[in-house]
Design a protein around this motif. Sequence first.
Motif, PDB file in Angstrom:
ATOM      1  N   UNK A  66      50.470  62.689  14.111  1.00 12.35           N
ATOM      2  CA  UNK A  66      51.537  62.975  13.145  1.00 12.35           C
ATOM      3  C   UNK A  66      52.840  62.307  13.554  1.00 12.35           C
ATOM      4  N   UNK A  67      53.153  62.358  14.842  1.00 11.00           N
ATOM      5  CA  UNK A  67      54.377  61.728  15.346  1.00 11.00           C
ATOM      6  C   UNK A  67      54.330  60.213  15.167  1.00 11.00           C
ATOM      7  N   UNK A  68      53.193  59.602  15.481  1.00  9.14           N
ATOM      8  CA  UNK A  68      53.042  58.148  15.349  1.00  9.14           C
ATOM      9  C   UNK A  68      53.243  57.731  13.897  1.00  9.14           C
ATOM     10  N   UNK A  69      52.596  58.424  12.976  1.00 12.23           N
ATOM     11  CA  UNK A  69      52.677  58.050  11.565  1.00 12.23           C
ATOM     12  C   UNK A  69      54.086  58.255  11.023  1.00 12.23           C
ATOM     13  N   UNK A  70      54.712  59.354  11.382  1.00 10.93           N
ATOM     14  CA  UNK A  70      56.075  59.625  10.908  1.00 10.93           C
ATOM     15  C   UNK A  70      57.071  58.606  11.474  1.00 10.93           C
ATOM     16  N   UNK A  71      56.938  58.287  12.760  1.00 10.58           N
ATOM     17  CA  UNK A  71      57.880  57.382  13.422  1.00 10.58           C
ATOM     18  C   UNK A  71      57.735  55.941  12.951  1.00 10.58           C
ATOM     19  N   UNK A  72      56.499  55.485  12.775  1.00 10.45           N
ATOM     20  CA  UNK A  72      56.277  54.078  12.417  1.00 10.45           C
ATOM     21  C   UNK A  72      56.266  53.842  10.908  1.00 10.45           C
ATOM     22  N   UNK A  73      56.211  54.915  10.110  1.00  6.56           N
ATOM     23  CA  UNK A  73      56.106  54.802   8.651  1.00  6.56           C
ATOM     24  C   UNK A  73      54.854  54.028   8.253  1.00  6.56           C
ATOM     25  N   UNK A  79      40.582  57.942  11.458  1.00  2.95           N
ATOM     26  CA  UNK A  79      40.601  58.501  12.808  1.00  2.95           C
ATOM     27  C   UNK A  79      39.201  58.969  13.148  1.00  2.95           C
ATOM     28  N   UNK A  80      38.724  58.476  14.281  1.00  5.75           N
ATOM     29  CA  UNK A  80      37.402  58.842  14.772  1.00  5.75           C
ATOM     30  C   UNK A  80      37.561  59.162  16.252  1.00  5.75           C
ATOM     31  N   UNK A  81      37.313  60.407  16.622  1.00  4.81           N
ATOM     32  CA  UNK A  81      37.440  60.814  18.018  1.00  4.81           C
ATOM     33  C   UNK A  81      38.832  60.540  18.536  1.00  4.81           C
ATOM     34  N   UNK A  82      38.918  59.730  19.572  1.00  6.14           N
ATOM     35  CA  UNK A  82      40.205  59.417  20.194  1.00  6.14           C
ATOM     36  C   UNK A  82      40.833  58.133  19.655  1.00  6.14           C
ATOM     37  N   UNK A  83      40.280  57.595  18.594  1.00  6.69           N
ATOM     38  CA  UNK A  83      40.773  56.334  18.046  1.00  6.69           C
ATOM     39  C   UNK A  83      41.405  56.537  16.674  1.00  6.69           C
ATOM     40  N   UNK A  84      42.616  56.033  16.526  1.00  5.14           N
ATOM     41  CA  UNK A  84      43.362  56.098  15.275  1.00  5.14           C
ATOM     42  C   UNK A  84      43.595  54.674  14.791  1.00  5.14           C
TER      43      UNK A  84
END
Length: 100
Positions: A66-73, A79-84
């Motif tokens: 959530x932080x990554x998506x919000x910060x980078x727009x 998303x699969x396991x540990x990979x986004x």
Amino acid sequence: MANKSLNKNSVKYLKGIAHGLKPYVTVADKGITENIIKELETTLDYHELVKIKIRADREQRVQLIETIIKTTQATEIQRIGQTLTIYRANPKNPVYELPK
């Protein structure tokens, strides 16, 4: 999951491309630092489609995503396991021509 700005065909197309990609960025025990954000911004500007490996437990991983998506727009593609996998178009120098 995927942002409303991309249609189903575009998401499907990007998932197909992402399948062959290796993760460009890894988020580990320090979490999301200023350097990680800078690296993500640079990588998104250059590649548009970025795979990120997130080394954390499930609850922490959800917060980090959530932080990554919000910060980078950026738009979450998969998303699969540990990979986004995220995507953000570069209007000045596009890498991918998305299907309509």
